[in-house]
Design a protein around this motif. Structure first.
Motif, PDB file in Angstrom:
ATOM      1  N   PRO A  48       5.629  -8.959  -7.209  1.00 38.25           N
ATOM      2  CA  PRO A  48       5.535  -8.177  -8.280  1.00 38.25           C
ATOM      3  C   PRO A  48       5.775  -6.598  -7.835  1.00 38.25           C
ATOM      4  O   PRO A  48       5.639  -6.234  -6.862  1.00 38.25           O
ATOM      5  N   GLY A  49       6.553  -5.965  -8.938  1.00 36.02           N
ATOM      6  CA  GLY A  49       6.728  -4.378  -8.837  1.00 36.02           C
ATOM      7  C   GLY A  49       5.733  -3.757  -8.516  1.00 36.02           C
ATOM      8  O   GLY A  49       5.713  -2.758  -7.484  1.00 36.02           O
ATOM      9  N   ALA A  50       4.649  -3.817  -9.000  1.00 31.01           N
ATOM     10  CA  ALA A  50       3.365  -3.190  -8.860  1.00 31.01           C
ATOM     11  C   ALA A  50       3.006  -3.270  -7.164  1.00 31.01           C
ATOM     12  O   ALA A  50       2.333  -2.192  -6.720  1.00 31.01           O
ATOM     13  N   ALA A  51       3.106  -4.389  -6.738  1.00 28.49           N
ATOM     14  CA  ALA A  51       2.894  -4.501  -5.347  1.00 28.49           C
ATOM     15  C   ALA A  51       3.352  -3.634  -4.177  1.00 28.49           C
ATOM     16  O   ALA A  51       2.917  -3.012  -3.467  1.00 28.49           O
ATOM     17  N   VAL A  52       4.859  -3.647  -4.761  1.00 32.22           N
ATOM     18  CA  VAL A  52       6.075  -2.726  -3.895  1.00 32.22           C
ATOM     19  C   VAL A  52       5.553  -1.300  -4.101  1.00 32.22           C
ATOM     20  O   VAL A  52       5.395  -0.509  -2.814  1.00 32.22           O
ATOM     21  N   ALA A  53       5.385  -0.921  -5.152  1.00 27.96           N
ATOM     22  CA  ALA A  53       4.806   0.560  -5.299  1.00 27.96           C
ATOM     23  C   ALA A  53       3.419   0.997  -4.750  1.00 27.96           C
ATOM     24  O   ALA A  53       3.447   1.933  -4.119  1.00 27.96           O
ATOM     25  N   LEU A  54       2.503   0.184  -5.337  1.00 29.63           N
ATOM     26  CA  LEU A  54       1.413   0.597  -4.606  1.00 29.63           C
ATOM     27  C   LEU A  54       0.998   0.276  -3.028  1.00 29.63           C
ATOM     28  O   LEU A  54       0.410   0.932  -2.230  1.00 29.63           O
ATOM     29  N   GLY A  55       1.611  -0.679  -2.653  1.00 36.27           N
ATOM     30  CA  GLY A  55       1.376  -0.979  -1.188  1.00 36.27           C
ATOM     31  C   GLY A  55       2.277  -0.040  -0.553  1.00 36.27           C
ATOM     32  O   GLY A  55       1.585   0.503   0.685  1.00 36.27           O
ATOM     33  N   THR A  56       3.400   0.564  -0.867  1.00 32.26           N
ATOM     34  CA  THR A  56       4.028   1.623   0.061  1.00 32.26           C
ATOM     35  C   THR A  56       3.220   2.775  -0.219  1.00 32.26           C
ATOM     36  O   THR A  56       2.995   3.527   0.856  1.00 32.26           O
ATOM     37  N   ALA A  57       2.747   3.174  -1.243  1.00 30.82           N
ATOM     38  CA  ALA A  57       1.880   4.171  -1.631  1.00 30.82           C
ATOM     39  C   ALA A  57       0.777   4.356  -0.800  1.00 30.82           C
ATOM     40  O   ALA A  57       0.329   5.338  -0.095  1.00 30.82           O
ATOM     41  N   ALA A  58      -0.123   3.305  -0.721  1.00 30.97           N
ATOM     42  CA  ALA A  58      -1.032   3.046  -0.137  1.00 30.97           C
ATOM     43  C   ALA A  58      -1.046   3.298   1.760  1.00 30.97           C
ATOM     44  O   ALA A  58      -1.843   3.953   2.478  1.00 30.97           O
ATOM     45  N   ALA A  59       0.199   2.628   2.189  1.00 32.11           N
ATOM     46  CA  ALA A  59       0.457   2.881   3.565  1.00 32.11           C
ATOM     47  C   ALA A  59       0.814   4.154   3.821  1.00 32.11           C
ATOM     48  O   ALA A  59       0.318   4.461   4.924  1.00 32.11           O
ATOM     49  N   TYR A  60       1.356   5.112   3.223  1.00 29.60           N
ATOM     50  CA  TYR A  60       1.744   6.319   3.535  1.00 29.60           C
ATOM     51  C   TYR A  60       0.403   7.082   3.442  1.00 29.60           C
ATOM     52  O   TYR A  60       0.452   7.872   4.277  1.00 29.60           O
ATOM     53  N   ALA A  61      -0.329   6.911   2.500  1.00 30.22           N
ATOM     54  CA  ALA A  61      -1.674   7.701   2.339  1.00 30.22           C
ATOM     55  C   ALA A  61      -2.430   7.447   3.328  1.00 30.22           C
ATOM     56  O   ALA A  61      -3.292   8.338   4.003  1.00 30.22           O
ATOM     57  N   SER A  62      -2.758   6.284   3.803  1.00 29.63           N
ATOM     58  CA  SER A  62      -3.831   5.732   4.880  1.00 29.63           C
ATOM     59  C   SER A  62      -3.153   6.206   6.259  1.00 29.63           C
ATOM     60  O   SER A  62      -3.928   6.614   7.153  1.00 29.63           O
ATOM     61  N   PHE A  63      -1.989   6.595   6.377  1.00 29.32           N
ATOM     62  CA  PHE A  63      -1.202   6.892   7.686  1.00 29.32           C
ATOM     63  C   PHE A  63      -1.688   8.205   7.943  1.00 29.32           C
ATOM     64  O   PHE A  63      -1.429   8.551   8.879  1.00 29.32           O
ATOM     65  N   THR A  64      -2.097   9.056   6.865  1.00 22.65           N
ATOM     66  CA  THR A  64      -2.645  10.446   7.163  1.00 22.65           C
ATOM     67  C   THR A  64      -3.902  10.456   7.872  1.00 22.65           C
ATOM     68  O   THR A  64      -4.117  11.862   8.102  1.00 22.65           O
ATOM     69  N   VAL A  65      -4.734   9.691   7.760  1.00 25.72           N
ATOM     70  CA  VAL A  65      -6.269   9.752   8.268  1.00 25.72           C
ATOM     71  C   VAL A  65      -6.247  10.373   9.549  1.00 25.72           C
ATOM     72  O   VAL A  65      -7.018  11.540   9.558  1.00 25.72           O
ATOM     73  N   PRO A  66      -5.565  10.099  10.684  1.00 28.09           N
ATOM     74  CA  PRO A  66      -6.050  10.794  11.935  1.00 28.09           C
ATOM     75  C   PRO A  66      -5.625  12.220  11.646  1.00 28.09           C
ATOM     76  O   PRO A  66      -6.179  13.173  12.170  1.00 28.09           O
TER      77      PRO A  66
END
Length: 259
Positions: A107-125
């Motif tokens: 689903p298109g929602a999974a592509v947009a949300l999954g990519t956004a979530a990955a980029y956001a969580s990558f910033t935690v450190p």
């Protein structure tokens, strides 16, 4: 069966949204670890450098010091989740990469949300390093830094959704890059500078910046006696804005994928 007796092989069933979301998230996070670690270092170094420069004009321990530290920490999220994600989707659209995703049973929602979530969580450190260094530099208590673990996903969702939408809606990859950099500049000028020192017009613009509510929540948490009601209220607004931003990103992805 067809006339020649051969079976028609169709596409498999579409993957459920949550399963697809998890797959896209893991794939993008793995990619980010390899390709984005140097950029995360740059984002963290940039935020720490800003705090060091501001230390010459902002006294430690006060309200302005908390604003500088909180704004610098969230700036790491803006650099990665907004700026880089706008560039990523802008180049993906220009290179025809969206056509590849369109052929997958995802689903298109999974592509947009999954990519956004990955980029956001990558910033935690980077956010945690910046917040700890800033608290020590400005003589702020460390007890409220755990709020950063809530600020990252909420402010990250808002900024990543905005970055994805900018990249997908921009007609050219160069414009997507420009929009991402302008968005990060806004996060720098309106988020790092203490609100009390901003002119009236800039304060109104700050209210429109999604990450400002995450900045305010973290700044309040760095107070020796935090107003937890204010922290919860700012995080709630940040979550609502993040939901709207991610919905916008999903709509922008579907719009771009069918063109």
């Amino acid at each position: 069966m067809v006339g020649g007796g051969e079976a028609v092989v169709g596409l498999g069933p579409r993957v459920a949204v949550w399963g697809a979301l998890g797959a896209v998230y893991r794939a993008q996070l793995s990619r980010a670890r390899v390709a984005r670690i140097p950029l995360l270092f740059v984002a963290t170094f940039q935020s720490v450098g800003i705090m060091v420069l501001m230390r010459g004009v902002v006294d430690g321990g006060g309200e302005e010091a908390r604003a500088v530290v909180a704004g610098s920490a969230v700036l790491v999220v803006a650099f990665v989740a907004l700026n880089l994600l706008a560039q990523y989707f802008g180049h993906l659209r220009a290179a025809g990469g969206l056509d590849h995703y369109a052929t997958l049973p995802v689903p298109g929602a999974a592509v947009a949300l999954g990519t956004a979530a990955a980029y956001a969580s990558f910033t935690v450190p980077g956010v945690l390093v910046t917040a700890v260094v800033g608290a020590l530099l400005y003589q702020l208590p460390l007890g409220g830094l755990w709020v950063a673990l809530a600020v990252v996903p909420l402010a990250g969702a808002a900024l990543a959704g905005l970055g994805a939408a900018l990249g997908l809606l921009a007609p050219r990859a160069e414009l997507a890059t420009l929009c991402g950099q302008l968005g990060m500049s806004a996060a720098l000028l309106l988020g790092v500078l203490p609100e009390s020192r901003l002119p009236e017009l800039a304060r109104w613009l700050r209210e429109l910046l999604p990450s400002s509510y995450g900045v305010d929540a973290l700044a309040v948490a760095l107070d020796p006696r935090p107003d937890w009601g204010s922290v919860v209220a700012n995080l709630t607004v940040c979550a609502a804005v993040g939901a709207v931003a991610l919905a916008l990103a999903t709509w922008a992805y579907r719009r771009a994928a069918v063109r």
